[in-house]
Design a protein around this motif. Structure first.
Motif, PDB file in Angstrom:
ATOM      1  N   UNK A  30      -5.353  -9.783 -10.621  1.00  0.00           N
ATOM      2  CA  UNK A  30      -6.096  -8.545 -10.820  1.00  0.00           C
ATOM      3  C   UNK A  30      -6.193  -7.866  -9.454  1.00  0.00           C
ATOM      4  N   UNK A  31      -5.305  -6.895  -9.191  1.00  0.00           N
ATOM      5  CA  UNK A  31      -5.268  -6.281  -7.865  1.00  0.00           C
ATOM      6  C   UNK A  31      -6.226  -5.111  -7.679  1.00  0.00           C
ATOM      7  N   UNK A  32      -7.000  -4.781  -8.703  1.00  0.00           N
ATOM      8  CA  UNK A  32      -7.896  -3.634  -8.602  1.00  0.00           C
ATOM      9  C   UNK A  32      -7.094  -2.345  -8.653  1.00  0.00           C
ATOM     10  N   UNK A  33      -7.412  -1.413  -7.774  1.00  0.00           N
ATOM     11  CA  UNK A  33      -6.733  -0.112  -7.766  1.00  0.00           C
ATOM     12  C   UNK A  33      -5.242  -0.223  -7.482  1.00  0.00           C
ATOM     13  N   UNK A  34      -4.847  -1.204  -6.713  1.00  0.00           N
ATOM     14  CA  UNK A  34      -3.424  -1.352  -6.364  1.00  0.00           C
ATOM     15  C   UNK A  34      -2.541  -1.501  -7.602  1.00  0.00           C
ATOM     16  N   UNK A  35      -3.069  -2.069  -8.653  1.00  0.00           N
ATOM     17  CA  UNK A  35      -2.291  -2.282  -9.861  1.00  0.00           C
ATOM     18  C   UNK A  35      -1.820  -1.007 -10.527  1.00  0.00           C
ATOM     19  N   UNK A  38       0.490   4.538  -7.021  1.00  0.00           N
ATOM     20  CA  UNK A  38       1.902   4.853  -6.774  1.00  0.00           C
ATOM     21  C   UNK A  38       2.406   4.251  -5.464  1.00  0.00           C
ATOM     22  N   UNK A  39       1.523   3.945  -4.537  1.00  0.00           N
ATOM     23  CA  UNK A  39       1.918   3.443  -3.226  1.00  0.00           C
ATOM     24  C   UNK A  39       2.073   1.925  -3.167  1.00  0.00           C
ATOM     25  N   UNK A  40       1.598   1.223  -4.179  1.00  0.00           N
ATOM     26  CA  UNK A  40       1.588  -0.242  -4.143  1.00  0.00           C
ATOM     27  C   UNK A  40       2.785  -0.832  -4.873  1.00  0.00           C
ATOM     28  N   UNK A  41       3.258  -1.956  -4.360  1.00  0.00           N
ATOM     29  CA  UNK A  41       4.301  -2.726  -5.040  1.00  0.00           C
ATOM     30  C   UNK A  41       4.151  -4.185  -4.667  1.00  0.00           C
ATOM     31  N   UNK A  55       2.188   1.024   0.461  1.00  0.00           N
ATOM     32  CA  UNK A  55       3.138   1.955   1.058  1.00  0.00           C
ATOM     33  C   UNK A  55       2.490   2.967   1.992  1.00  0.00           C
ATOM     34  N   UNK A  56       1.186   3.166   1.890  1.00  0.00           N
ATOM     35  CA  UNK A  56       0.484   4.104   2.769  1.00  0.00           C
ATOM     36  C   UNK A  56       0.477   3.612   4.214  1.00  0.00           C
ATOM     37  N   UNK A  57       0.631   2.313   4.406  1.00  0.00           N
ATOM     38  CA  UNK A  57       0.633   1.750   5.750  1.00  0.00           C
ATOM     39  C   UNK A  57       1.797   2.298   6.589  1.00  0.00           C
ATOM     40  N   UNK A  58       2.904   2.653   5.948  1.00  0.00           N
ATOM     41  CA  UNK A  58       4.081   3.158   6.666  1.00  0.00           C
ATOM     42  C   UNK A  58       3.806   4.494   7.356  1.00  0.00           C
ATOM     43  N   UNK A  59       2.951   5.318   6.770  1.00  0.00           N
ATOM     44  CA  UNK A  59       2.657   6.622   7.361  1.00  0.00           C
ATOM     45  C   UNK A  59       1.305   6.681   8.061  1.00  0.00           C
ATOM     46  N   UNK A  72     -11.269  -2.213  -4.570  1.00  0.00           N
ATOM     47  CA  UNK A  72     -12.194  -1.494  -5.447  1.00  0.00           C
ATOM     48  C   UNK A  72     -12.330  -0.021  -5.101  1.00  0.00           C
ATOM     49  N   UNK A  73     -12.041   0.338  -3.847  1.00  0.00           N
ATOM     50  CA  UNK A  73     -12.024   1.740  -3.458  1.00  0.00           C
ATOM     51  C   UNK A  73     -11.015   1.927  -2.337  1.00  0.00           C
ATOM     52  N   UNK A  74     -10.327   3.084  -2.367  1.00  0.00           N
ATOM     53  CA  UNK A  74      -9.289   3.349  -1.374  1.00  0.00           C
ATOM     54  C   UNK A  74      -9.109   4.859  -1.263  1.00  0.00           C
ATOM     55  N   UNK A  75      -9.124   5.380  -0.052  1.00  0.00           N
ATOM     56  CA  UNK A  75      -8.987   6.828   0.142  1.00  0.00           C
ATOM     57  C   UNK A  75      -7.565   7.311  -0.122  1.00  0.00           C
ATOM     58  N   UNK A  76      -6.579   6.417  -0.161  1.00  0.00           N
ATOM     59  CA  UNK A  76      -5.198   6.810  -0.411  1.00  0.00           C
ATOM     60  C   UNK A  76      -4.742   6.593  -1.849  1.00  0.00           C
ATOM     61  N   UNK A  77      -5.648   6.175  -2.701  1.00  0.00           N
ATOM     62  CA  UNK A  77      -5.284   5.858  -4.076  1.00  0.00           C
ATOM     63  C   UNK A  77      -4.794   7.087  -4.836  1.00  0.00           C
ATOM     64  N   UNK A  78      -3.625   6.945  -5.473  1.00  0.00           N
ATOM     65  CA  UNK A  78      -3.077   7.970  -6.363  1.00  0.00           C
ATOM     66  C   UNK A  78      -2.557   7.243  -7.595  1.00  0.00           C
ATOM     67  N   UNK A  79      -3.133   7.536  -8.771  1.00  0.00           N
ATOM     68  CA  UNK A  79      -2.710   6.827  -9.983  1.00  0.00           C
ATOM     69  C   UNK A  79      -1.275   7.176 -10.378  1.00  0.00           C
ATOM     70  N   UNK A  80      -0.593   6.190 -10.926  1.00  0.00           N
ATOM     71  CA  UNK A  80       0.766   6.427 -11.461  1.00  0.00           C
ATOM     72  C   UNK A  80       0.680   7.309 -12.688  1.00  0.00           C
ATOM     73  N   UNK A  81       1.688   8.125 -12.872  1.00  0.00           N
ATOM     74  CA  UNK A  81       1.762   8.945 -14.086  1.00  0.00           C
ATOM     75  C   UNK A  81       2.286   8.088 -15.229  1.00  0.00           C
TER      76      UNK A  81
END
Length: 82
Positions: A30-35, A38-41, A55-59, A72-81
Motif C-alpha cells: 500500500x504505497x499511499x499516494x504513490x500508487x 503519474x510520477x511514481x513507478x 520521478x519528481x526527484x529528477x527535476x 499520505x501527502x505530497x506537493x508533487x502528487x498528480x493523479x493518473x488519468x
C-alpha cells in the motif's frame, strides 16, 4: 527501503505477461499516494527487492528518490488519468 520481493524473472514470459505479473505484486504494497501518481513507478533489483521511485526527484532534489511508504501527502502528487 525494501518493501517486498519481486517474483523471479522468467525469460519464457512475454513482456506483456511480465508487466502483468509485476503489477500483481505491486498491488500487495500500500504505497499511499504513490500508487496513483503519474510520477511514481516500481523498480525491482537483481536481488528481488522492490522499490517505489519518485520521478519528481529528477527535476527537484527536494523530493525523495525512494519515498518512505505509505505517502499520505505530497506537493508533487498528480493523479493518473483513468
Amino acid at each position: 527501503m525494501m518493501l517486498r520481493r519481486c517474483l523471479p524473472f522468467d525469460i519464457r514470459l512475454s513482456s506483456a505477461a511480465f508487466r502483468v505479473r509485476r503489477a500483481m505484486i505491486a498491488a500487495i504494497v500500500v504505497p499511499g499516494l504513490c500508487g496513483s501518481c503519474v510520477h511514481a513507478r516500481t523498480l525491482c533489483s537483481s536481488k528481488g527487492a522492490s522499490f517505489w521511485l519518485c520521478g519528481m526527484h529528477a527535476t527537484d532534489p527536494g523530493f525523495p528518490k525512494y519515498p518512505r511508504l505509505p505517502v499520505l501527502q505530497c506537493r508533487g502528487y498528480q493523479p493518473r488519468q483513468a
